[in-house]
Design an enzyme around this catalytic site. Structure first.
Site, mmCIF file in Angstrom:
data_model
loop_
_atom_site.group_PDB
_atom_site.id
_atom_site.type_symbol
_atom_site.label_atom_id
_atom_site.label_comp_id
_atom_site.label_asym_id
_atom_site.label_seq_id
_atom_site.Cartn_x
_atom_site.Cartn_y
_atom_site.Cartn_z
ATOM 1 N N GLU A 141 3.369 -35.231 -7.308
ATOM 2 C CA GLU A 141 2.972 -34.663 -6.008
ATOM 3 C C GLU A 141 4.417 -34.311 -4.931
ATOM 4 O O GLU A 141 4.288 -33.347 -4.294
ATOM 5 C CB GLU A 141 2.420 -35.906 -5.139
ATOM 6 C CG GLU A 141 1.255 -36.395 -5.665
ATOM 7 C CD GLU A 141 1.287 -37.571 -6.744
ATOM 8 O OE1 GLU A 141 2.260 -37.301 -7.383
ATOM 9 O OE2 GLU A 141 0.353 -38.493 -6.871
ATOM 10 N N LYS B 219 25.804 -34.089 -14.007
ATOM 11 C CA LYS B 219 24.865 -35.206 -14.736
ATOM 12 C C LYS B 219 25.286 -36.459 -14.174
ATOM 13 O O LYS B 219 26.604 -36.630 -13.835
ATOM 14 C CB LYS B 219 25.110 -35.139 -16.129
ATOM 15 C CG LYS B 219 24.379 -33.983 -16.897
ATOM 16 C CD LYS B 219 24.880 -33.941 -18.197
ATOM 17 C CE LYS B 219 23.722 -33.538 -19.106
ATOM 18 N NZ LYS B 219 22.633 -34.721 -19.232
ATOM 19 N N SER C 58 17.390 -16.132 -27.333
ATOM 20 C CA SER C 58 16.000 -15.922 -26.663
ATOM 21 C C SER C 58 16.238 -14.543 -26.053
ATOM 22 O O SER C 58 17.352 -14.120 -25.590
ATOM 23 C CB SER C 58 15.805 -16.982 -25.847
ATOM 24 O OG SER C 58 16.779 -17.248 -24.950
ATOM 25 N N TRP D 221 18.032 -34.748 -26.107
ATOM 26 C CA TRP D 221 16.787 -34.473 -25.209
ATOM 27 C C TRP D 221 15.364 -34.893 -25.591
ATOM 28 O O TRP D 221 14.255 -34.518 -24.973
ATOM 29 C CB TRP D 221 16.838 -33.033 -25.126
ATOM 30 C CG TRP D 221 17.808 -32.156 -24.523
ATOM 31 C CD1 TRP D 221 18.963 -33.037 -23.812
ATOM 32 C CD2 TRP D 221 18.213 -30.956 -24.252
ATOM 33 N NE1 TRP D 221 19.978 -32.019 -23.364
ATOM 34 C CE2 TRP D 221 19.600 -30.862 -23.738
ATOM 35 C CE3 TRP D 221 17.735 -29.856 -24.747
ATOM 36 C CZ2 TRP D 221 20.322 -29.800 -23.510
ATOM 37 C CZ3 TRP D 221 18.631 -28.602 -24.790
ATOM 38 C CH2 TRP D 221 19.899 -28.776 -23.774
ATOM 39 N N GLU E 230 27.307 -33.655 -24.184
ATOM 40 C CA GLU E 230 26.787 -34.662 -23.166
ATOM 41 C C GLU E 230 26.250 -35.935 -23.906
ATOM 42 O O GLU E 230 25.952 -36.824 -23.186
ATOM 43 C CB GLU E 230 25.647 -34.104 -22.581
ATOM 44 C CG GLU E 230 24.295 -33.552 -23.275
ATOM 45 C CD GLU E 230 23.328 -32.779 -22.507
ATOM 46 O OE1 GLU E 230 23.493 -31.843 -21.662
ATOM 47 O OE2 GLU E 230 22.230 -33.280 -22.574
ATOM 48 N N GLU F 288 29.773 -20.575 -23.811
ATOM 49 C CA GLU F 288 29.851 -20.220 -22.523
ATOM 50 C C GLU F 288 31.054 -20.144 -21.750
ATOM 51 O O GLU F 288 31.684 -21.095 -21.624
ATOM 52 C CB GLU F 288 28.635 -20.955 -21.656
ATOM 53 C CG GLU F 288 28.529 -20.645 -20.163
ATOM 54 C CD GLU F 288 27.607 -21.455 -19.390
ATOM 55 O OE1 GLU F 288 26.581 -21.976 -20.226
ATOM 56 O OE2 GLU F 288 27.185 -21.393 -18.200
ATOM 57 N N HIS G 206 23.147 -16.669 -15.911
ATOM 58 C CA HIS G 206 22.404 -17.089 -15.105
ATOM 59 C C HIS G 206 22.195 -16.448 -13.706
ATOM 60 O O HIS G 206 21.645 -16.652 -12.807
ATOM 61 C CB HIS G 206 22.996 -18.356 -14.608
ATOM 62 C CG HIS G 206 23.211 -19.350 -15.593
ATOM 63 N ND1 HIS G 206 24.211 -19.361 -16.851
ATOM 64 C CD2 HIS G 206 22.312 -20.304 -16.172
ATOM 65 C CE1 HIS G 206 23.977 -20.191 -17.584
ATOM 66 N NE2 HIS G 206 22.861 -20.832 -17.375
HETATM 67 N N1 GLN Z 1 18.883 -20.240 -28.655
HETATM 68 C C1 GLN Z 1 18.906 -20.555 -27.339
HETATM 69 C C2 GLN Z 1 18.414 -19.374 -26.390
HETATM 70 O O1 GLN Z 1 19.048 -18.465 -26.595
HETATM 71 C C3 GLN Z 1 19.920 -21.433 -26.912
HETATM 72 C C4 GLN Z 1 19.637 -21.901 -25.493
HETATM 73 C C5 GLN Z 1 20.706 -23.131 -25.121
HETATM 74 O O2 GLN Z 1 21.945 -23.009 -25.371
HETATM 75 N N2 GLN Z 1 20.509 -23.817 -24.127
HETATM 76 O O3 GLN Z 1 17.633 -19.798 -25.510
HETATM 77 ZN ZN ZN Z 2 23.463 -22.036 -24.015
#
Ligand code: GLN
Ligand code: ZN
Length: 777
Positions: free
Chosen positions: A18, A137, A457, A585, A629, A689, A718
């Site tokens: 909610e 986190k 992706s 996860w 993590e 990254e 991002h």
């Molecule tokens: N292979 C995933 C993607 O390209 C990797 C995502 C990630 O590192 N969190 O979405």
């Molecule tokens: Zn990533």
């Protein structure tokens, strides 16, 4: 016996999320502030009623937040960062609107773009002064808090009446209140200095009088107990911080209100005797993660103090073995002359709300579980049993469920155990060393220098999401769904060819989530309908539950990948999620070590890797964004973790021939202190990254002389901003200065699923141009 029961905090998002609905409505301008406040009030009342109805001795007040408990404290303590200019007379703003500005920034569209998994990682456009507070986190959980900012100009004052209002609210409902606060040292520790050379601990002296006033006000309200959370007592603390505890609590204790100092997530170790000696009325310890310390705490803690034992696991979803818990508690209760408090190990914020909504869940497995609401009942059952009026019926039901789980053939699969036992010690080693493999892979793949690729992706368009949703609901037949996904794959492959990328991917159109996609196809996993856990703000994740031995009944990605490869002459990269990320996860088993579960998942992924290779796929990426993590909170435990974690990765990967190239990918993290272990994963290529740190991250890889190939992300996925070719050339030049250019790959920071095609194509076109310029340079 006097046993009291309480909790450290309750999930605030609501049984049907909610709070999420109301918050997002409010941000869209559809729900007024008053209506949002009303929802908050309703949720609090409901959650307190659950605590009371379950028979707890106190209800906990202060755990509610519209976005985040740390953000609440920033307002409570009057330390909103000056950069937001909230004092400017021209724009009087309500406290709640200021709160959301801190949480989400001024430009709320760019605020907190999650990484592609949906986990936050706090990117902001630092050009503006009113970008959101950074998020990070909360200890080793998947909850993200807003980071307080400190500078020499930081001032504190009691600035918000929210907490006191909530206390009054609970009292008006007739509850016995225990207020909960983040402690002053944990609050400072979790913040960040915004001025170089400034030490935030120096703010303590100013902060304590405000905490004093805060406690005094709660005392005036008739609050009997205040829970003050100092989970940093379970960390490796610098001496200055450790030694600040004594004087801090000496000072706070002057107020004359009962303080229950709460620790959790980690053993106290060298801080144990210090913690037990602090001048407070009571101490809460984590009876799950620090069970081995319970006896020493019981001995060290002076008899007049209250001992609260976190005996119900607040971090997991399993029904408590009440007999085992009583066996732990009874001798401790005897040592404390019958005085004991019972609680979950930590706040229940990290557990889903209730099993009540799990109508579709497998009936047997459901009896093995306890979510937040069910954990409240467990506390009452333990209390009754300790006080010698056990609820024998409920205890018997519980016992039956525990025995059922222990003996279940669905949990224990002999074939999996057998396979682990007979796994050759060399199963995690490639046949040849990296330099030899590199030569063989180069001969096979014939890639140019600075080869270009992407992380996996491609845009998850509305059409893709709609098709997947309809397929899940049974409205789209399998054949139709597959046809559509194959078309999406063909589309992604066509665009990559047109862009001139060197190593292609199929685009992950068929995947909703990189863990869920695999969990759904593996034995040993189960999915809930409403098992949401807050990740940050209004965002929740629904982790799979790993209940049994993991194995792979059938290939999971081969058909899609082979289809994609059939459409191009370029190498197609197979795309898998790694064992540690799947583990990290998910809610995991508590009946065997994490390491063992990781190994089982590793074997399942290994089977997929082998099948991809057999099907002719020459490059396979195994994503491990969650590797870092998973690090334990205590450094002394890092080596053991990294040892089994990197071995699990190698078990998954090392099944291939030398000519098959293994990639891994990790999102942004501090890698520098674990570089030897990242190298020990022995992936032929790692993509990471780096763009937001302007390649700073790479310096560590360079100094360490990271031996294998690296693809440092050259642009931030991002942001919708299209990176210029020149910017990427500059980053690649910077990278070439620290990494041998022959080992460099060119790729974005992460997956592109949150972007649209127009942005993606424009950005990748520039990226390919940048690589071409590097080749001629
Ligand atoms: N292979 C995933 C993607 O390209 C990797 C995502 C990630 O590192 N969190 O979405
Ligand atoms: Zn990533």
């Amino acid at each position: 016996m006097t046993v009291h029961t309480h909790i450290l905090g309750f999930p605030r998002i609501g049984a049907a999320r909610e709070l999420k609905v109301a918050l997002e409505g409010h941000w869209r301008g559809e729900v007024s502030e008053a209506a949002l406040e009303a929802t908050g009030k309703q949720l609090r009342a409901r959650h307190w009623a659950l605590q009371k109805d379950a028979g707890l001795d106190y209800v906990t007040v202060g755990d509610f937040a519209f976005y985040d408990q740390m953000a609440n404290h920033i307002q409570l303590l009057g330390c909103e960062p000056a950069r937001f200019n909230f004092d400017a007379p021209q724009s009087p703003q309500s406290p709640l609107s200021r709160y959301f500005k801190m949480a989400r920034g001024e430009d709320t569209h760019a605020a907190h773009a999650g990484c592609t998994h949906g986990h936050a990682n706090g990117h902001h456009d630092h050009d503006a002064s009113n970008y959101a507070l950074e998020m990070t986190k909360w200890f080793d959980t998947n909850y993200h808090y807003l980071v307080p900012e400190f500078s020499p100009l930081t001032r504190f004052s009691l600035d918000s009446s929210r907490l006191f209002d909530e206390v009054a609210e609970a009292q008006a409902l007739g509850h016995q209140v225990k207020a909960a606060l983040i402690g002053p040292l944990t609050f400072l520790w979790l913040g960040k200095e915004k001025t170089p050379g400034f030490n935030r601990l120096s703010l303590l002296e100013q902060l304590l009088p405000v905490y004093g006033a805060l406690l005094d006000r709660l005392k005036q309200q008739g609050v009997a107990w205040v829970q003050v959370d100092e989970p940093i007592l379970g960390l490796d603390l610098p001496n200055a911080w450790r030694s600040a505890f004594e004087s801090t609590y000496w000072q706070l204790n002057q107020v004359g209100i009962n303080i229950l100092l709460a620790t959790y997530f980690s053993p106290l170790e060298e801080n144990l005797s210090l913690t037990c000696r602090l001048p407070v009325a009571g101490l809460h310890v984590d009876g799950i993660r620090a069970q081995h310390e319970l006896v020493s705490v019981t001995d060290w803690l002076p008899a007049h103090k209250v001992l609260s034992i976190g005996i119900v696991d607040g971090r997991n979803i399993w029904r408590t073995d009440l007999d085992a818990a009583l066996a732990v508690l009874q001798p401790l209760a005897a040592r404390r002359n019958g005085h004991l408090w019972l609680a979950p190990s930590c706040s229940l914020l990290h557990a889903p709300f209730s099993l009540a909504g799990e109508t579709g869940l497998d009936g047997e497995i459901k009896t093995w579980l306890a979510f937040a609401t069910e954990k409240l009942t467990e506390l009452s059952l333990l209390k009754a049993a300790l006080e010698n009026h056990p609820d024998t019926t409920s205890l018997a039901i519980s016992r039956l469920a525990i025995a059922g789980r222990r003996a279940s053939r669905r949990v224990h699969r002999p074939a999996v155990a057998q396979r682990l036992q007979t796994l050759a010690p060399s199963a995690d080693r490639r046949a040849s060393s990296f330099p030899q493999r590199q030569a063989m892979q180069r001969a096979r793949l014939q890639l140019p220098n600075f080869p270009t690729t992407t992380i996996g992706s491609f845009p998850q368009t509305t059409a893709i999401r709609a098709a997947r949703a309809r397929y899940k609901r049974g409205e789209l037949a399998t054949a139709e769904y597959e046809t559509q996904m194959r078309a999406e794959i063909a589309h992604a492959v066509g665009r990559q060819e047109a862009l001139g990328l060197d190593v292609l991917v199929h685009g992950e159109a068929e995947r909703n989530d990189m863990v869920e996609y695999f969990g759904e196809q593996l034995d040993g996993f189960i999915f809930t309908r409403l098992g949401w856990v807050q990740s940050y703000g209004s965002r929740c994740v629904k982790p799979p539950i790993i209940y049994g031995d993991v194995q792979r009944p059938a290939a999971m990605t081969v058909a899609w990948t082979v289809h994609a490869q059939s459409l191009t002459q370029k190498p197609m990269k197979g795309m898998l999620t790694g064992p540690i990320t799947i583990l990290q996860w998910s809610f995991v088993r508590d009946d065997q070590p994490r390491a063992k579960t990781a190994q089982q998942i590793a074997l399942a992924i290994r089977d997929e890797v082998a099948d991809l290779e057999t099907a002719g796929i020459g490059i396979i990426q195994i994503d491990e964004p969650a590797l870092r993590e998973g690090l334990p909170l205590r450094r002394s435990q890092w080596d053991a973790y990294l040892d089994w974690a990197t071995r699990a990765f190698r078990i998954a990967a090392a099944v291939v021939k030398d000519t098959t190239q293994i990639h891994t990918h990790m999102c942004y993290a501090q890698f520098n202190d674990i570089l030897p272990q990242i190298a020990a994963m022995d992936a032929d290529v790692i993509t990471i990254e780096t763009s937001r740190s302007d390649m700073e991250l790479l310096t560590g890889f360079g100094q360490f002389q990271y031996p294998n190939e690296i693809g440092p992300g050259v642009y931030d996925i991002h942001s919708p901003r299209i990176p210029a070719t020149l910017d990427m050339v500059r980053l690649l030049q910077k990278a070439s200065a620290v990494i041998p250019p022959a080992n460099l790959w060119v790729n974005p920071d992460c997956g592109l699923k949150t972007r649209n095609w127009a942005e993606t194509e424009a950005a990748l076109k520039n990226m390919v141009d940048a690589a071409r310029q590097m080749r001629v340079a």
